[in-house]
Design a protein around this motif. Structure first.
Motif, mmCIF file in Angstrom:
data_model
loop_
_atom_site.group_PDB
_atom_site.id
_atom_site.type_symbol
_atom_site.label_atom_id
_atom_site.label_comp_id
_atom_site.label_asym_id
_atom_site.label_seq_id
_atom_site.Cartn_x
_atom_site.Cartn_y
_atom_site.Cartn_z
ATOM 1 N N ARG A 1 -8.509 -15.276 -8.779
ATOM 2 C CA ARG A 1 -8.588 -13.820 -8.688
ATOM 3 C C ARG A 1 -9.240 -13.420 -7.368
ATOM 4 N NH1 ARG A 1 -10.876 -10.045 -13.599
ATOM 5 N NH2 ARG A 1 -10.352 -8.004 -12.684
ATOM 6 N N SER B 1 -9.079 -9.878 -6.372
ATOM 7 C CA SER B 1 -9.487 -8.492 -6.556
ATOM 8 C C SER B 1 -9.284 -8.144 -8.026
ATOM 9 C CB SER B 1 -8.678 -7.544 -5.655
ATOM 10 O OG SER B 1 -7.328 -7.487 -6.074
ATOM 11 N N SER B 2 -9.540 -6.895 -8.357
ATOM 12 C CA SER B 2 -9.458 -6.499 -9.759
ATOM 13 C C SER B 2 -8.047 -6.628 -10.330
ATOM 14 C CB SER B 2 -9.941 -5.048 -9.920
ATOM 15 O OG SER B 2 -9.128 -4.166 -9.139
ATOM 16 N N ASP B 3 -7.042 -6.559 -9.468
ATOM 17 C CA ASP B 3 -5.662 -6.606 -9.970
ATOM 18 C C ASP B 3 -4.777 -7.562 -9.165
ATOM 19 O OD1 ASP B 3 -5.669 -5.189 -7.655
ATOM 20 O OD2 ASP B 3 -4.459 -3.514 -8.398
ATOM 21 N N ALA B 4 -5.381 -8.532 -8.490
ATOM 22 C CA ALA B 4 -4.583 -9.444 -7.668
ATOM 23 C C ALA B 4 -5.070 -10.883 -7.825
ATOM 24 C CB ALA B 4 -4.637 -9.040 -6.194
ATOM 25 N N TYR B 5 -4.117 -11.807 -7.938
ATOM 26 C CA TYR B 5 -4.405 -13.232 -8.048
ATOM 27 C C TYR B 5 -3.561 -13.986 -7.026
ATOM 28 C CZ TYR B 5 -6.566 -12.220 -12.600
ATOM 29 O OH TYR B 5 -7.362 -11.736 -13.603
ATOM 30 N N VAL B 6 -4.071 -15.112 -6.571
ATOM 31 C CA VAL B 6 -3.303 -15.978 -5.671
ATOM 32 C C VAL B 6 -3.330 -17.392 -6.230
ATOM 33 C CG1 VAL B 6 -3.816 -14.593 -3.633
ATOM 34 C CG2 VAL B 6 -5.297 -16.523 -4.220
#
Length: 279
Positions: free
Chosen positions: A3, A5-10
């Motif tokens: 994770r 950010s609050s709404d992003a994953y890599v």
């Protein structure tokens, strides 16, 4: 997944390696693994290289992840590539030299024993007479032979860097470490590179096999074509100005190597920063 950010994953570095194993050929996949386990980053947006970065993963972490992946797509190729990945490469050039020297002959390499990359050697009092540092980190180091191969790009032509290299070399030589230097220009010139290969083989006590044995010449040619970039790509990887061709008046339009895409009128336009729309 990680994770960011609050709404992003890599993808984690290990998962990325597995994902790309389903897309890349073996040699580019090994290069990717060397970068993930190394201390440099090649920027996807502009092709430039950033140095002195923390390693994103290690060969051991990659191995554990692949063991847990079971029969997932790309696992077999990823495990094959992992056999040849070592940690701590500090530049694309070091990776290229390591692969040319140490990959097996069936992949076009000279099957040299694996060196340590950028491992610390503690300097005794005699070595510290030439440098303020207490240790040195040879680029490619064969411990048993006390042999250091230093990989020099054009950045080493700067006066300050030349002085630092000279001090480090004297320090290592006082520690009875033999230092051999190799430039990118020597690697690009096949004749000069083979002269260095013979020199290293002699110092390592290795008997080189015939280049005609087992179609080695063909494998070597394919490996060099896969690893050695065009002059344009080389300039981007090492953050240097491309060399002008002798045939033209100089500048971008006379570069020798990569072909200018037909939709561009000049290399200046092609290389100009692109405007990226905001999401």
């Amino acid at each position: 997944m990680r994770r960011v950010s609050s709404d992003a994953y890599v993808s984690s570095p290990e998962f990325l390696f597995l994902q790309m194993a389903g897309k890349l050929d073996l040699i580019p996949l090994i290069e990717l693994g060397m970068e993930l386990c190394g201390t440099y980053r090649r920027e996807a947006a502009n092709g430039e290289t950033i140095y002195d970065q923390p390693s994103l993963t290690t060969p051991n972490k990659l191995a554990r992840f692949l063991d847990d992946a079971g029969s997932a797509r790309g696992t077999d190729r990823a495990k094959q590539a992992l056999k040849y990945i070592v940690p701590n490469s500090a530049s694309p050039f070091e990776t290229i030299v390591y692969l040319l020297l140490c990959l097996p002959r069936r992949l076009g390499g000279y099957a040299f024993p694996r060196p340590e990359l950028n491992s610390d050697i503690k300097l005794g009092s005699r070595g510290r007479q030439h440098t303020l540092r207490r240790s040195s980190s040879p680029d490619l180091y064969w411990h048993d032979a006390k042999l250091d191969l230093e990989c020099h790009g054009k950045v080493h032509e700067r006066e300050v860097t030349r002085l630092e290299d000279s001090m480090r070399r004297k320090a290592l030589e006082r520690m009875k470490v033999e230092v051999v230097e190799l430039t990118y220009e020597e690697v690009k010139d096949e004749r000069l590179f083979k002269a260095t290969v013979r020199q290293l083989a002699k110092k390592l006590g290795i008997r080189l096999r015939s280049s005609g044995e087992g179609n080695f010449a063909e494998h070597e040619k394919a490996l060099r074509e896969a690893l050695l970039p065009s002059s344009l790509t080389y300039a981007l990887l090492w953050n240097e100005e491309p060399e002008a061709s002798d045939a033209g008046a100089g500048g971008f339009d006379s570069w020798d190597g990569e072909e200018l895409p037909p939709e561009y009128d000049s290399w200046e336009v092609y290389m100009a920063p692109k405007q990226v729309p905001e999401l």
